[in-house]
Design a protein around this motif. Structure first.
Motif, PDB file in Angstrom:
ATOM      1  N   THR A  44       0.832  -1.192   0.000  1.00 18.59           N
ATOM      2  CA  THR A  44       0.000   0.000   0.000  1.00 18.59           C
ATOM      3  C   THR A  44       0.867   1.243   0.000  1.00 18.59           C
ATOM      4  OG1 THR A  44      -0.124   0.069   2.403  1.00 18.59           O
ATOM      5  CG2 THR A  44      -1.854  -1.151   1.260  1.00 18.59           C
ATOM      6  N   VAL A  60      -9.888  -3.099   2.336  1.00 22.23           N
ATOM      7  CA  VAL A  60      -8.778  -4.005   2.043  1.00 22.23           C
ATOM      8  C   VAL A  60      -9.282  -5.280   1.373  1.00 22.23           C
ATOM      9  CG1 VAL A  60      -6.930  -5.394   3.047  1.00 22.23           C
ATOM     10  CG2 VAL A  60      -7.362  -3.084   3.901  1.00 22.23           C
ATOM     11  N   TYR A 115      -7.968   2.368  -5.254  1.00 22.35           N
ATOM     12  CA  TYR A 115      -7.756   3.349  -4.198  1.00 22.35           C
ATOM     13  C   TYR A 115      -8.897   3.285  -3.194  1.00 22.35           C
ATOM     14  CZ  TYR A 115      -4.617   5.271  -7.754  1.00 22.35           C
ATOM     15  OH  TYR A 115      -3.637   5.422  -8.707  1.00 22.35           O
ATOM     16  N   LEU A 155      -5.448   5.401   0.203  1.00 22.77           N
ATOM     17  CA  LEU A 155      -4.464   4.343   0.045  1.00 22.77           C
ATOM     18  C   LEU A 155      -4.557   3.798  -1.363  1.00 22.77           C
ATOM     19  CD1 LEU A 155      -4.801   2.266   3.339  1.00 22.77           C
ATOM     20  CD2 LEU A 155      -2.975   3.843   2.729  1.00 22.77           C
ATOM     21  N   PHE A 188      -3.643   0.458  -3.499  1.00 29.06           N
ATOM     22  CA  PHE A 188      -3.320  -0.954  -3.303  1.00 29.06           C
ATOM     23  C   PHE A 188      -2.660  -1.492  -4.559  1.00 29.06           C
ATOM     24  CE2 PHE A 188      -7.076  -0.020  -0.759  1.00 29.06           C
ATOM     25  CZ  PHE A 188      -6.713  -0.503   0.488  1.00 29.06           C
ATOM     26  N   ILE A 195      -1.926  -1.807   7.547  1.00 30.70           N
ATOM     27  CA  ILE A 195      -2.652  -0.807   6.770  1.00 30.70           C
ATOM     28  C   ILE A 195      -3.420   0.134   7.692  1.00 30.70           C
ATOM     29  CG2 ILE A 195      -4.764  -0.603   5.396  1.00 30.70           C
ATOM     30  CD1 ILE A 195      -3.721  -2.615   3.530  1.00 30.70           C
TER      31      ILE A 195
END
Length: 299
Positions: A7, A234, A252, A264, A266, A289
Motif C-alpha cells: 500500500t 482491504v 484506491y 491508500l 493498493f 494498513i
C-alpha cells in the motif's frame, strides 16, 4: 489464499496529475458528486506543475444544483458550445436547466458529443464528468446505455461506497437491482460481500462498461474513513486485484469529501517482489494498513 498487497498513502488528485490532462468520467455510486467537486478544487490549485489549471465540472446525466461551498462559480446553460473558461486557474460547474415539470433542484447533463466538442476546442484544461446516476445509493450497477461516457474520455473512475459492504442487499443500498443481481448473482437479502462486489469493477458489463479502449481505469472505494470500513476496503481491493485482467491503473480507498482526496493505493505484490525482499526493495514490505491509514490523518 489472500492476495498479498503493498500500500502507498497518496492523494488521488496527485495520482491523476501524473497523467496527461483529459476528460475524466465518474461512474458507479457512493460519492461521485463529492469526488467531482473535491478533484475539481484540487486540480485547479495543483495542476500545471503547481501553476493552477482551468477545470470544468459537468454531467452527462443529472446532478443536484451545487451549493457555493461545492462550486463558487456555476453556469446554467443549455448551449454548451458557448462555454469557455478564462485563462486563469478556476473551477466552473456547468449544466443545463431542468426541463418543464422536472425537479428544479436537479440539473440536466450534456450529451457526449457536446463534451467531446468542448474538449476539442480546449474550453478547459481538465473536464470532470459525472457520467452515471445512482439515486444517492452507495452501490450501483449499469443498465443499457449506462454509463454515458464521451468518446474522448481519457480516465474513468468507478466509485463504490464502502457503507454497503458487508451489509444486506436492499434497495436502500443498491441502485438498479435487476442489473446488479444479474452481474453478481446476489438476490435481495443476501450479504454484500467484497468477493462478490468485485464484479462491479471486473465484469465487462460493470462500472467500466462503455469506456473508450485507450482510457485509463481507476477503482475508488469511498467512505474508507468511516468506522470499521477500512478492513472491508482491504478485502474488496484484494478481490478486485485478484480478478482483474490488468486493465486497472489503480485501486484506491479514501474519502471523497476530504481536501485533495487522501487515500491508500493498493498494489499486488508479485513473485519478483518476494524474490528481492527487503534488502533491495524495503518499501515493498507489508505493514499494518490500519495503523498507516490513521497515522496519516485520514480518520
Amino acid at each position: 489464499m489472500q492476495l498479498p498487497m503493498q500500500t502507498h498513502f497518496v492523494s488521488l488528485a496527485d495520482e491523476i496529475l501524473k497523467l496527461p490532462p483529459c476528460i475524466i468520467c465518474l461512474t458507479g455510486g457512493g460519492g461521485k458528486s463529492s469526488l467531482m467537486y473535491s478533484l475539481g478544487a484540487a486540480i485547479s490549485r495543483l495542476g500545471n506543475s503547481g501553476r493552477g489549471a482551468r477545470v470544468l465540472l459537468t454531467t452527462t446525466t443529472r446532478i443536484m444544483r451545487p451549493n457555493p461551498l461545492q462550486s463558487a462559480f456555476f453556469v446554467e446553460s443549455d448551449t454548451p458550445a458557448s462555454l469557455s473558461l478564462p485563462e486563469m486557474p478556476c473551477v466552473l460547474t456547468a449544466a443545463a436547466p431542468a426541463g418543464l415539470g422536472q425537479n428544479p433542484d436537479y440539473l440536466c447533463g450534456y450529451n457526449p458529443q457536446e463534451l467531446d466538442n468542448l474538449w476539442k476546442r480546449s474550453a478547459a484544461d481538465w473536464l470532470i464528468v459525472e457520467a452515471d446516476g445512482s439515486a444517492r445509493r452507495p452501490i450501483k450497477a449499469p443498465v443499457d446505455k449506462e454509463p454515458v461516457i464521451p468518446s474522448l474520455c481519457g480516465l474513468v473512475i468507478a466509485v463504490a461506497g464502502l457503507s454497503a459492504v458487508g451489509e444486506v442487499y436492499d434497495d436502500k443500498r443498491v441502485f438498479r437491482a435487476g442489473a446488479f443481481s444479474e452481474l453478481t448473482g446476489l438476490r435481495p437479502g443476501d450479504r454484500l460481500a467484497p468477493e462478490t462486489l468485485a464484479a462491479l469493477f471486473t465484469h465487462p458489463a460493470g462500472l467500466f462498461k462503455g469506456s473508450p479502449e485507450k482510457a485509463r481505469r481507476m477503482a475508488f472505494l469511498n467512505q474508507a474513513d468511516a468506522t470499521g470500513k477500512l478492513e472491508q476496503a482491504v478485502a474488496l481491493a484484494q478481490a478486485v486485484l485478484s480478478k482483474h485482467d490488468g486493465m486497472l491503473y489503480g485501486v484506491y480507498a479514501g474519502s471523497a469529501r476530504q481536501r485533495d482526496v487522501p487515500c491508500l493505493r493498493f498494489v499486488p505484490i508479485t513473485p519478483i517482489h518476494h524474490f528481492f525482499n527487503s534488502e533491495v526493495l524495503p518499501e515493498l514490505q507489508e505493514y499494518s494498513i490500519k495503523d498507516h491509514f490513521f497515522a496519516e490523518g485520514l480518520s
